[in-house]
Design a protein around this motif. Structure first.
Motif, PDB file in Angstrom:
ATOM      1  N   ARG A 226       0.842  -1.189   0.000  1.00 30.31           N
ATOM      2  CA  ARG A 226       0.000   0.000   0.000  1.00 30.31           C
ATOM      3  C   ARG A 226       0.885   1.249   0.000  1.00 30.31           C
ATOM      4  NH1 ARG A 226      -4.776   1.439  -0.411  1.00 30.31           N
ATOM      5  NH2 ARG A 226      -4.764   2.674   1.468  1.00 30.31           N
ATOM      6  N   HIS A 227       0.493   2.254  -0.761  1.00 26.10           N
ATOM      7  CA  HIS A 227       1.227   3.510  -0.873  1.00 26.10           C
ATOM      8  C   HIS A 227       2.619   3.315  -1.465  1.00 26.10           C
ATOM      9  CE1 HIS A 227      -1.933   5.745   1.113  1.00 26.10           C
ATOM     10  NE2 HIS A 227      -1.969   4.833   2.048  1.00 26.10           N
ATOM     11  N   SER A 259      -3.354   2.664  -3.925  1.00 27.83           N
ATOM     12  CA  SER A 259      -2.944   4.072  -3.837  1.00 27.83           C
ATOM     13  C   SER A 259      -1.500   4.265  -4.285  1.00 27.83           C
ATOM     14  CB  SER A 259      -3.132   4.618  -2.420  1.00 27.83           C
ATOM     15  OG  SER A 259      -4.460   4.477  -2.000  1.00 27.83           O
ATOM     16  N   LEU A 260      -1.169   3.700  -5.431  1.00 24.97           N
ATOM     17  CA  LEU A 260       0.203   3.773  -5.931  1.00 24.97           C
ATOM     18  C   LEU A 260       0.405   5.018  -6.783  1.00 24.97           C
ATOM     19  CD1 LEU A 260       0.618   0.081  -7.166  1.00 24.97           C
ATOM     20  CD2 LEU A 260       1.148   1.022  -4.919  1.00 24.97           C
TER      21      LEU A 260
ATOM     22  N   MET B 262       1.444   9.319 -12.407  1.00 18.59           N
ATOM     23  CA  MET B 262       0.178   8.590 -12.487  1.00 18.59           C
ATOM     24  C   MET B 262      -0.056   8.044 -11.096  1.00 18.59           C
ATOM     25  SD  MET B 262      -0.655   5.679 -15.297  1.00 18.59           S
ATOM     26  CE  MET B 262      -2.255   4.881 -15.404  1.00 18.59           C
ATOM     27  N   GLN B 263      -1.141   8.413 -10.486  1.00 19.83           N
ATOM     28  CA  GLN B 263      -1.307   8.056  -9.073  1.00 19.83           C
ATOM     29  C   GLN B 263      -2.722   7.582  -8.816  1.00 19.83           C
ATOM     30  OE1 GLN B 263       0.384  10.828  -6.393  1.00 19.83           O
ATOM     31  NE2 GLN B 263      -0.591   9.982  -4.589  1.00 19.83           N
ATOM     32  N   GLY B 264      -2.820   6.415  -8.286  1.00 15.58           N
ATOM     33  CA  GLY B 264      -4.113   5.928  -7.846  1.00 15.58           C
ATOM     34  C   GLY B 264      -4.362   6.325  -6.406  1.00 15.58           C
ATOM     35  N   PHE B 265      -5.610   6.355  -6.016  1.00 12.54           N
ATOM     36  CA  PHE B 265      -5.888   6.635  -4.608  1.00 12.54           C
ATOM     37  C   PHE B 265      -7.248   6.079  -4.231  1.00 12.54           C
ATOM     38  CE2 PHE B 265      -9.026  10.194  -4.485  1.00 12.54           C
ATOM     39  CZ  PHE B 265      -9.144  10.410  -5.847  1.00 12.54           C
ATOM     40  N   LEU B 266      -7.405   5.859  -2.945  1.00 10.23           N
ATOM     41  CA  LEU B 266      -8.691   5.471  -2.371  1.00 10.23           C
ATOM     42  C   LEU B 266      -9.126   6.590  -1.446  1.00 10.23           C
ATOM     43  CD1 LEU B 266      -7.898   1.753  -1.525  1.00 10.23           C
ATOM     44  CD2 LEU B 266      -9.502   2.569  -3.258  1.00 10.23           C
ATOM     45  N   ASP B 269      -7.947   6.748   2.101  1.00 11.21           N
ATOM     46  CA  ASP B 269      -6.632   7.263   2.479  1.00 11.21           C
ATOM     47  C   ASP B 269      -6.746   8.560   3.274  1.00 11.21           C
ATOM     48  OD1 ASP B 269      -5.663   5.207   0.903  1.00 11.21           O
ATOM     49  OD2 ASP B 269      -5.128   6.506  -0.784  1.00 11.21           O
TER      50      ASP B 269
END
Lengths: 330, 330
Positions: A226-227, A259-260, B262-266, B269
């Motif tokens: 995660r992260h 959440s990368l 490029m960034q994913g997120f929830l 977070d």
């Protein structure tokens, strides 16, 4: 470049020509090259637009060079001075004045193509800035014995990380563990590659320093914590082909659920800080914290074969071709 | 879910069942649902592990719910209190106490699924945190009329950006421009989509707020400006299929040569900051800066059709199903 490659790079795609050295135009310098680099990016531009526009048949293979200035316009660099530049696989290159730079007089001359050049600076800013690395984290480096990779892994080790290297041979892996202080290494050509990598990263992967892209990235992605952060440094797996391979899974979904961050960068982004970085890299090497692996070939005719070998996974460390002896004082 | 879908979602993949309401176990509450959400993520988990584990045939479609507590263990929420929770498409849901949350008593009740719920918070943190948006920049939003998209575009407008929306119809686009203050809109189903988008973004794209992934992302990617940012919010284009479509170009190379992130997120977070965000969202709506588009259906049997319609691009704004009237005081 004799012709645009279709499929894996081969000697027939290159041609050696002897032509007169042209007088430089008013905004350019004439360089006598001492070193020319051999880097995977050259293969990419032979195929299509990448770091620069697509190369056309008959054009010179582009590369970084270390060179002596032979002739320069008034107000330009002194003839005889040693510079870095964006040249090509030539004994003499005509380069726009805006594409040469003075060399800081530290370290060995060849290191200005490696440790203190684009590769070292890519490793430095990738680990120090893009990765947002914290001590104790696990860093995986692909292409770990390559020009960028072997320095990125060591800089991660210096920052207190657990460093896991991926290469294509047991021989390279032994060098990484014994000489460069990698925590563990994995051979991507092993049939148990995915299992081996998972076993080497029991707490998952916090930072993936990705020099290769392609199928290796697909194996690393599920292991990211995660992260986690993915530093996109290069995609050498995609260079030696007509067109890039297709993705095996959806990258965005993997970025979302963990959440990368996936971030590409060019070393030119950090230009104002190159000097500081070079002084620190040199100090680390002097202190024995950074080991430089170099593979210097001799003579321009050795360049095509060196690039073919590199793309097949055959090289270790910084690959360069020497065209002339070091100048006095280096 | 009656069966795992193979290809596009259809009514045969759903089944309605009447079963006795079970007594809740010691660590769970019994909820009477007032609203259940209809969100694309439900389709994703019908296919495979995504935001949560893969759904099995016979299990209830998961969704956010707004509900009244009917029964709770000692020390749990008061019976009669109104909560949000991770429930499903049911009139009554048994939900672990750890997966319900109290509602801040602001705004309309239905907004706690939209503006003040996961969609609003996803738009908020995606624009405010992940995008690193600066005034004057150009933001492209895909799925721009959807539950997340129609709020993300407005928040970008509030931050001083030029906002370009991508949807699947001229009707939606007119609503975005006239009611929500989008600078420009583009129809992804038009044969001139790529040209239209380029014309709408003459200075390139600084931030791509990506709700859909897939072929639309491939069209946006070449338009990104140097140091652009891609906010990975969702990949709805990939949800309604057996397996995700393959990438058309190599993403990492595009990230590298333009130094893209490029960034994913929830949204989870940012849990400690949800309250602050909700108060700001509500204040923006009260001040007329944020327009909420809602599409409220009635009765549980309307949920499968609403999801099928949404995946085909038929919905505008926040889609929810009302199962009961608002409680007194809301």
């Amino acid at each position: 470049m004799a012709e645009r490659p279709s499929g894996p790079l081969a000697m027939r795609h290159f041609r050696s020509e002897v032509v007169p050295v042209p007088p430089p135009p008013a905004d350019a310098v004439l360089l006598r090259n001492i070193f020319v680099s051999v880097a995977p990016g050259a293969r990419a531009v032979m195929q299509g637009a990448a770091y620069r526009r697509q190369l056309l048949p008959g054009e010179v293979i582009p590369s970084s060079v270390i060179a002596e200035v032979v002739a320069a316009p008034p107000g330009g660099p002194e003839p005889g001075s040693i510079v870095g530049g964006a040249g090509g696989w030539q004994e003499y290159s005509v380069v726009p004045t805006s594409e040469i730079w003075p060399l800081e007089r530290v370290g060995e001359l060849s290191h200005h193509l490696g440790l203190l050049g684009r590769n070292g600076l890519t490793a430095y800013f990738g680990i120090r800035e893009v990765a947002q690395l914290r001590a104790g984290e696990t860093v995986v480096v692909s292409g770990a014995a390559g020009g960028v990779g072997h320095l990125a892994g060591q800089l991660a080790r210096v920052a207190g990380a657990q460093v896991v290297g991926i290469t294509s041979s047991a021989e390279k892996n032994e060098i990484l563990r014994r000489q460069l202080g990698y925590t563990a290494t994995v051979n991507r050509r092993s049939s148990s590659f995915a299992d081996d990598l998972r076993a080497a990263c029991p707490a998952g992967v916090d930072v993936y320093f990705d020099n290769v892209g392609g199928p290796v990235r697909e194996v690393v992605l599920p292991l990211l914590a995660r992260h986690g952060r993915i530093v996109c440094s290069g995609v050498t797996a995609h260079y030696d082909a007509d067109r890039p391979p297709v993705g095996m899974t959806d990258i965005a979904m993997q970025l979302i659920v963990k959440s990368l961050r996936m971030q590409g960068f060019l070393v030119a982004d950090y230009l104002p800080r190159w000097g500081t970085a070079q002084r620190e890299l040199h100090a680390l090497q002097e202190a024995g914290e950074l080991t430089v692996l170099e593979d210097i070939r001799h003579g321009l005719d050795s360049a095509p074969g060196a690039l073919i070998e590199m793309l097949a996974g055959g090289n270790i460390g910084q690959l360069a071709v020497r065209l002339a002896p070091d100048p006095p004082g280096w």
